[in-house]
Design a protein around this motif. Structure first.
Motif, PDB file in Angstrom:
ATOM      1  N   ALA A 318       0.833  -1.205   0.000  1.00 38.96           N
ATOM      2  CA  ALA A 318       0.000   0.000   0.000  1.00 38.96           C
ATOM      3  C   ALA A 318       0.869   1.257   0.000  1.00 38.96           C
ATOM      4  N   THR A 319       1.949   1.230   0.776  1.00 39.51           N
ATOM      5  CA  THR A 319       2.850   2.388   0.818  1.00 39.51           C
ATOM      6  C   THR A 319       3.477   2.648  -0.541  1.00 39.51           C
ATOM      7  N   ILE A 322       0.808   4.162  -2.827  1.00 35.07           N
ATOM      8  CA  ILE A 322       0.506   5.555  -2.478  1.00 35.07           C
ATOM      9  C   ILE A 322       1.579   6.491  -3.036  1.00 35.07           C
ATOM     10  N   TRP A 323       2.842   6.152  -2.769  1.00 33.78           N
ATOM     11  CA  TRP A 323       3.917   7.028  -3.224  1.00 33.78           C
ATOM     12  C   TRP A 323       4.009   7.059  -4.749  1.00 33.78           C
ATOM     13  N   GLU A 326       0.797   9.122  -6.136  1.00 33.36           N
ATOM     14  CA  GLU A 326       0.892  10.554  -5.866  1.00 33.36           C
ATOM     15  C   GLU A 326       2.132  11.158  -6.520  1.00 33.36           C
ATOM     16  N   ALA A 367      -4.527   6.727  -4.985  1.00 36.08           N
ATOM     17  CA  ALA A 367      -3.769   6.685  -3.729  1.00 36.08           C
ATOM     18  C   ALA A 367      -4.689   6.698  -2.515  1.00 36.08           C
ATOM     19  N   ALA A 368      -5.800   7.417  -2.597  1.00 36.28           N
ATOM     20  CA  ALA A 368      -6.701   7.529  -1.446  1.00 36.28           C
ATOM     21  C   ALA A 368      -7.224   6.167  -0.997  1.00 36.28           C
ATOM     22  N   ASP A 371      -4.525   4.673   0.957  1.00 35.38           N
ATOM     23  CA  ASP A 371      -4.410   5.345   2.253  1.00 35.38           C
ATOM     24  C   ASP A 371      -5.323   4.667   3.265  1.00 35.38           C
ATOM     25  N   GLN A 372      -6.554   4.400   2.846  1.00 33.82           N
ATOM     26  CA  GLN A 372      -7.509   3.746   3.734  1.00 33.82           C
ATOM     27  C   GLN A 372      -7.048   2.325   4.081  1.00 33.82           C
ATOM     28  N   LEU A 374      -3.984   1.181   4.131  1.00 35.00           N
ATOM     29  CA  LEU A 374      -2.846   1.255   5.048  1.00 35.00           C
ATOM     30  C   LEU A 374      -3.305   1.644   6.446  1.00 35.00           C
ATOM     31  N   GLY A 375      -4.247   2.572   6.524  1.00 35.79           N
ATOM     32  CA  GLY A 375      -4.758   2.984   7.821  1.00 35.79           C
ATOM     33  C   GLY A 375      -5.415   1.834   8.575  1.00 35.79           C
TER      34      GLY A 375
END
Length: 383
Positions: A318-319, A322-323, A326, A367-368, A371-372, A374-375
């Protein structure tokens, strides 16, 4: 800790660099900005065969199947080089499908398919997006036992890259005992292939299944009650996409730096202006962040996924997504801004990179969404 690539991995990267050295970023096809029609009706077959002759299509497959015997990191290094020239070949999709067959497929299936893939004679796609692009792909198609054996499929998968030219497509499906991975003929009986066009102007397709029967011989491994088989394929797609984002971003930053060092305003190159230099510096930082998160996730996969006393592999995946999502968006947008009007000139390649960047940013979800994801992982795993 040593972050240096092995000699074999570096050799794979150099071989890929040599193959792509004379590939123009326009791919010999019209601009995707010229209309709503796809830029071409096929992949770059000549380039695909050159990759096969250079032993790069099976770089991460075992030598017994005609592969290079390397790992997923070497595969990502090849993808990185491909993205620098916007190579119009399904290295991501066919590579991920081949690695899935190697990991989960029966010996007969591996022997039947993998040498053909490594030799460039078989194209295999992946259906990764579900029905809308915003739902899990492994929930979009259901599989029921067929009367004569095998599975009967119902449901649909959207956004399947180059679906109309693929020989087979790896489709996740919900079976009675868990997630199945099935190899489906996109032109077979019971399958409707609706043409779509990707953001980058390339062909895609929606596969609609209405009782399509898949023989048991085309099932890739047993059903997984926990969906781990599809998560493994999705993980490969994530690191592959991140590698493409990295290569594309590097090409765009280099292109923008060269332009800014030559374009003069008020008698000085615009690269000497603080505002311009700071924006390019920020994008360089994005590249390094994209790179380190990519190799972290790729290394985790290469060494076997889960490690004691660490967050789950899904967190690193996920990281990386995201990177990469974005980062590639920010790089493409900054490049357009600093280029000014020439960035939209159809004779200049930047607009093509921008279209591919948007396609890669949204591949598997924005990415959003990660983000969820990963959270949620951080909420249940103590650091």
């Amino acid at each position: 800790m040593d972050f240096t690539f092995t000699e074999e991995q570096q050799a794979a990267a150099e071989a890929a660099k040599a193959v792509f050295a004379d590939v123009p970023p326009d791919g010999g096809v019209p601009s995707p900005a010229l209309g709503i029609e796809p830029v071409a009706t096929d992949i770059d077959r000549e380039l695909w065969q050159r990759l096969a002759k250079s032993d790069l299509l099976g770089i991460a497959l075992a030598e017994e199947y005609g592969g290079g015997g390397q790992d997923e990191i070497a595969w990502c290094l090849v993808l990185r080089q491909a993205a620098r020239v916007l190579a119009r070949v399904p290295l991501l999709e066919t590579g991920a499908a081949a690695l899935a067959v190697q990991a989960f497929g029966a010996p007969e299936l591996r022997q039947r398919l993998l040498p053909e893939i490594a030799a460039g004679r078989l194209l295999v796609g992946v259906a990764p997006h579900g029905r809308t692009g915003h739902e899990p792909a492994d929930e979009a198609v259901t599989a029921e036992p067929a009367p004569g054996g095998g599975w009967s499929l119902r449901g649909s998968q959207t956004g399947v890259s180059w679906a109309s030219v693929m020989d087979l497509v790896l489709v996740p499906a919900r079976g009675p005992e868990g997630t199945l991975l099935l190899l489906v003929d996109p032109r077979g009986q019971g399958v409707t292939l609706n043409r779509q066009v990707s953001t980058n102007g390339e062909l895609a397709g929606e596969l609609v299944f209405d009782g399509a029967v898949v023989e048991a011989a085309w099932q890739v491994g047993p059903a997984a009650a926990d969906g781990s088989n599809w998560r493994a394929v999705r993980g490969l797609l994530i690191i592959g996409c991140a590698a493409l984002c990295l290569g594309l971003g590097e090409a765009v930053v280099r292109m923008t730096s060269e332009y800014a060092s030559k374009r003069e305003q008020f008698g000085h190159p615009i690269a000497t202006f603080q505002a311009v230099a700071m924006q390019l510096a920020d994008r360089y930082i994005d590249l390094r962040s994209m790179e380190v998160t990519l190799w972290q996730a790729a290394w985790r996969i290469a060494v076997g996924g889960e490690l004691a006393d660490r967050l789950p592999l899904d967190a690193d995946l996920a990281t990386a997504k995201i990177w990469s999502a974005e980062g590639v968006r920010a790089i493409a947008s900054t490049a357009q801004h600093l280029h000014g009007g020439i960035g939209a000139d159809l004779d200049y390649p930047l607009h093509r990179y921008h279209a591919w960047a948007k396609h890669l940013e949204l591949f598997l979800g924005p990415a959003a969404a990660f983000d969820q994801e990963l959270g949620d992982l951080l909420a249940v795993h103590q650091l």
